[in-house]
Design an enzyme around this catalytic site. Structure first.
Site, PDB file in Angstrom:
ATOM      1  N   ALA A   1      78.694  67.664  59.974  1.00  0.00           N
ATOM      2  CA  ALA A   1      80.267  67.692  60.767  1.00  0.00           C
ATOM      3  C   ALA A   1      80.945  66.058  61.884  1.00  0.00           C
ATOM      4  CB  ALA A   1      80.858  68.368  59.581  1.00  0.00           C
TER       5      ALA A   1
ATOM      6  N   ASP B   1      73.772  76.149  63.759  1.00  0.00           N
ATOM      7  CA  ASP B   1      72.782  75.939  63.899  1.00  0.00           C
ATOM      8  C   ASP B   1      71.744  75.810  62.706  1.00  0.00           C
ATOM      9  OD1 ASP B   1      70.316  75.095  64.163  1.00  0.00           O
ATOM     10  OD2 ASP B   1      70.190  75.102  66.381  1.00  0.00           O
TER      11      ASP B   1
ATOM     12  N   TYR C   1      59.151  62.744  58.293  1.00  0.00           N
ATOM     13  CA  TYR C   1      60.550  62.636  58.065  1.00  0.00           C
ATOM     14  C   TYR C   1      60.619  62.307  56.780  1.00  0.00           C
ATOM     15  CZ  TYR C   1      65.355  60.934  57.250  1.00  0.00           C
ATOM     16  OH  TYR C   1      66.548  60.835  56.545  1.00  0.00           O
TER      17      TYR C   1
ATOM     18  N   PRO D   1      70.214  57.932  50.984  1.00  0.00           N
ATOM     19  CA  PRO D   1      70.068  55.930  51.457  1.00  0.00           C
ATOM     20  C   PRO D   1      69.273  55.541  52.084  1.00  0.00           C
ATOM     21  CG  PRO D   1      71.703  57.595  52.135  1.00  0.00           C
ATOM     22  CD  PRO D   1      70.293  58.610  51.380  1.00  0.00           C
ATOM     23  N   GLY D   2      69.290  53.907  52.177  1.00  0.00           N
ATOM     24  CA  GLY D   2      68.791  53.155  52.474  1.00  0.00           C
ATOM     25  C   GLY D   2      69.094  53.202  54.763  1.00  0.00           C
TER      26      GLY D   2
ATOM     27  N   THR E   1      74.631  54.879  61.768  1.00  0.00           N
ATOM     28  CA  THR E   1      75.122  56.608  61.958  1.00  0.00           C
ATOM     29  C   THR E   1      74.464  56.472  63.735  1.00  0.00           C
ATOM     30  OG1 THR E   1      73.799  57.254  61.251  1.00  0.00           O
ATOM     31  CG2 THR E   1      75.520  57.284  60.270  1.00  0.00           C
ATOM     32  N   GLU E   2      75.017  57.762  64.272  1.00  0.00           N
ATOM     33  CA  GLU E   2      73.994  57.968  65.536  1.00  0.00           C
ATOM     34  C   GLU E   2      72.650  58.484  64.667  1.00  0.00           C
ATOM     35  OE1 GLU E   2      76.230  61.006  66.814  1.00  0.00           O
ATOM     36  OE2 GLU E   2      77.941  60.093  67.317  1.00  0.00           O
TER      37      GLU E   2
HETATM   38  P1  NDP Z   1      74.225  61.330  62.455  1.00  0.00           P
HETATM   39  O1  NDP Z   1      73.224  61.477  63.668  1.00  0.00           O
HETATM   40  O2  NDP Z   1      75.026  60.485  62.800  1.00  0.00           O
HETATM   41  O3  NDP Z   1      74.453  62.739  62.272  1.00  0.00           O
HETATM   42  C1  NDP Z   1      73.617  64.189  61.819  1.00  0.00           C
HETATM   43  C2  NDP Z   1      74.746  65.435  61.947  1.00  0.00           C
HETATM   44  O4  NDP Z   1      73.312  66.054  61.639  1.00  0.00           O
HETATM   45  C3  NDP Z   1      75.007  65.498  63.014  1.00  0.00           C
HETATM   46  O5  NDP Z   1      76.631  66.077  62.610  1.00  0.00           O
HETATM   47  C4  NDP Z   1      74.323  66.621  63.674  1.00  0.00           C
HETATM   48  O6  NDP Z   1      74.807  67.343  64.395  1.00  0.00           O
HETATM   49  C5  NDP Z   1      73.727  67.214  62.240  1.00  0.00           C
HETATM   50  N1  NDP Z   1      72.251  67.905  62.827  1.00  0.00           N
HETATM   51  C6  NDP Z   1      71.842  67.734  62.842  1.00  0.00           C
HETATM   52  N2  NDP Z   1      70.812  68.849  63.050  1.00  0.00           N
HETATM   53  C7  NDP Z   1      71.298  70.075  63.330  1.00  0.00           C
HETATM   54  C8  NDP Z   1      71.028  71.039  63.620  1.00  0.00           C
HETATM   55  N3  NDP Z   1      70.447  71.897  63.859  1.00  0.00           N
HETATM   56  N4  NDP Z   1      72.521  71.775  63.262  1.00  0.00           N
HETATM   57  C9  NDP Z   1      73.456  71.541  62.619  1.00  0.00           C
HETATM   58  N5  NDP Z   1      73.686  70.298  62.229  1.00  0.00           N
HETATM   59  C10 NDP Z   1      72.312  69.844  62.505  1.00  0.00           C
HETATM   60  O7  NDP Z   1      73.159  61.081  61.354  1.00  0.00           O
HETATM   61  P2  NDP Z   1      73.377  60.551  59.714  1.00  0.00           P
HETATM   62  O8  NDP Z   1      74.324  60.513  59.488  1.00  0.00           O
HETATM   63  O9  NDP Z   1      72.783  59.500  59.707  1.00  0.00           O
HETATM   64  O10 NDP Z   1      72.340  61.180  58.669  1.00  0.00           O
HETATM   65  C11 NDP Z   1      72.627  62.407  58.155  1.00  0.00           C
HETATM   66  C12 NDP Z   1      71.941  62.693  56.686  1.00  0.00           C
HETATM   67  O11 NDP Z   1      71.437  61.875  55.992  1.00  0.00           O
HETATM   68  C13 NDP Z   1      70.178  63.468  57.688  1.00  0.00           C
HETATM   69  O12 NDP Z   1      70.033  64.593  56.893  1.00  0.00           O
HETATM   70  C14 NDP Z   1      69.476  62.188  57.257  1.00  0.00           C
HETATM   71  O13 NDP Z   1      68.561  62.256  57.637  1.00  0.00           O
HETATM   72  C15 NDP Z   1      70.517  61.394  56.001  1.00  0.00           C
HETATM   73  N6  NDP Z   1      69.929  60.328  55.964  1.00  0.00           N
HETATM   74  C16 NDP Z   1      70.377  58.810  56.997  1.00  0.00           C
HETATM   75  C17 NDP Z   1      70.255  57.705  56.659  1.00  0.00           C
HETATM   76  C18 NDP Z   1      70.352  56.174  57.784  1.00  0.00           C
HETATM   77  O14 NDP Z   1      70.052  55.759  57.800  1.00  0.00           O
HETATM   78  N7  NDP Z   1      71.784  57.207  58.784  1.00  0.00           N
HETATM   79  C19 NDP Z   1      69.857  57.554  55.484  1.00  0.00           C
HETATM   80  C20 NDP Z   1      69.368  57.935  54.550  1.00  0.00           C
HETATM   81  C21 NDP Z   1      69.742  59.128  54.978  1.00  0.00           C
HETATM   82  P3  NDP Z   1      75.189  68.544  65.970  1.00  0.00           P
HETATM   83  O15 NDP Z   1      73.811  67.585  66.539  1.00  0.00           O
HETATM   84  O16 NDP Z   1      76.553  68.079  66.009  1.00  0.00           O
HETATM   85  O17 NDP Z   1      74.819  70.052  65.363  1.00  0.00           O
HETATM   86  C1  8X3 Z   2      66.710  56.834  57.483  1.00  0.00           C
HETATM   87  C2  8X3 Z   2      66.373  55.757  56.264  1.00  0.00           C
HETATM   88  O1  8X3 Z   2      64.567  54.166  56.290  1.00  0.00           O
HETATM   89  O2  8X3 Z   2      65.228  54.944  58.587  1.00  0.00           O
HETATM   90  O3  8X3 Z   2      66.269  57.777  55.953  1.00  0.00           O
HETATM   91  O4  8X3 Z   2      63.926  56.530  56.957  1.00  0.00           O
HETATM   92  S1  8X3 Z   2      64.606  55.533  57.111  1.00  0.00           S
END
Ligand code: NDP
Ligand code: 8X3
Length: 258
Positions: A17, A63, A156, A186-187, A191-192
């Site tokens: 979050a 974590d 991944y 999602p595609g 975000t970060e």
């Molecule tokens: P961000 O990097 O913006 O957010 C990732 C979040 O995951 C952060 O809040 C981070 O919090 C948390 N996180 C990572 N490692 C841990 C850990 N070990 N314990 C607890 N929290 C953790 O990425 P997104 O919002 O884009 O990603 C969210 C999800 O969506 C992921 O599962 C990603 O694979 C998936 N996704 C993303 C896509 C994209 O293009 N952005 C597309 C498809 C799927 P903190 O570091 O504070 O712990």
């Molecule tokens: C995140 C989207 O296309 O970078 O899951 O794998 S992609």
């Protein structure tokens, strides 16, 4: 739609979050009157989110890779937050985009530990309560990478294929209960995520988004909110969502040279 679920009845556990989808999901549910448990590792960001979202937001720093931290955090919830009825298992990451033969095994371990083990610990900790109360919704963050291979997606994409299949298998186990399971896939979304994948290199991280209009975190949060508030009889199994400016390519061939 008739008999949609009132968000005010929802207590939503969100992992990851502190950024991206997870933060947007917290905001979306809070806006409609839900209670939210926002979690992640970065305490400063959790505190800022709590200040922004107010008393219906509770924060827990842990974590997801640490099973005991996950269960301890849930066990420590006060009774007004303890009856979780939506889990958004969102914490996850990609590390690196190189070919498998050059990959750093530490990166592979971290992706497996977070995207697979962390997601499992989260779901397993919340599931008994939902089954006991015969009400709940498990929402897993998958990815289009679970279906569509791409160079450098090796581990991944494989972790996200696990997430997709785990969600479908959960549906099979939960038949007969009123616990729903949705894999949100999602595609490309801005975000970060990319900054993490490229280990802080902002130039590399920006490239995937150049010249296209990617999904936003709010777009994805909206699909999650929608699936969680549909009438109880409805289960969205998988929800794949892409930017309009993203689609599929042809098969790749390495042709013989003359
Ligand atoms: P961000 O990097 O913006 O957010 C990732 C979040 O995951 C952060 O809040 C981070 O919090 C948390 N996180 C990572 N490692 C841990 C850990 N070990 N314990 C607890 N929290 C953790 O990425 P997104 O919002 O884009 O990603 C969210 C999800 O969506 C992921 O599962 C990603 O694979 C998936 N996704 C993303 C896509 C994209 O293009 N952005 C597309 C498809 C799927 P903190 O570091 O504070 O712990
Ligand atoms: C995140 C989207 O296309 O970078 O899951 O794998 S992609």
């Amino acid at each position: 739609m008739k008999s949609s679920i009132d968000a005010k009845t929802l207590t939503v556990l969100v992992t990851g979050a502190t950024s991206g989808f997870g933060a947007a999901v917290c905001r979306r549910f809070i806006k409609e009157g839900a209670k939210v448990i926002a979690t992640g590792r970065r305490a400063d960001r959790l505190k800022a989110l709590k200040r922004e979202l107010g008393p219906r937001c509770r924060i827990a720093e842990f974590d997801v890779r640490e099973r005991r931290q996950v269960t301890a955090a849930l066990d420590a919830l006060p009774k007004e937050f303890a009856k979780i009825n939506v889990v958004v298992a969102n914490a996850g990451l990609a590390l690196g985009l190189g070919p498998a033969q050059e990959a750093d095994l530490e990166d592979w371990d971290a992706m497996i530990a977070t995207n697979i083990n962390g997601l499992l610990y989260t779901v397993r900790a919340a599931l008994p309560g939902m089954v006991k109360r015969d009400e709940g919704h498990v929402i897993l963050l998958g990815s289009v990478a679970s279906d569509f291979p791409y160079p450098g997606g090796n581990v991944y994409g494989a972790t996200k294929a696990f997430v997709k299949q785990f969600g479908l298998n959960l549906r099979a186990d939960l038949l007969g209960s009123n616990v729903r399971v949705t894999s949100v896939e999602p595609g490309l979304a801005e975000t970060e995520f990319s900054l993490v994948r490229f280990k802080g290199d902002a130039d590399l991280a920006g490239r995937p988004y150049q010249g296209i209009d990617p999904l936003s975190a709010d777009d994805v949060a909206e699909t999650i909110f929608w699936s969680a508030t549909l009438p109880r009889r409805v289960n969205i199994n998988r929800l794949q969502v892409m930017p309009v400016m993203q689609a599929f390519g042809p098969f790749a061939f390495k042709r013989k040279t003359a």
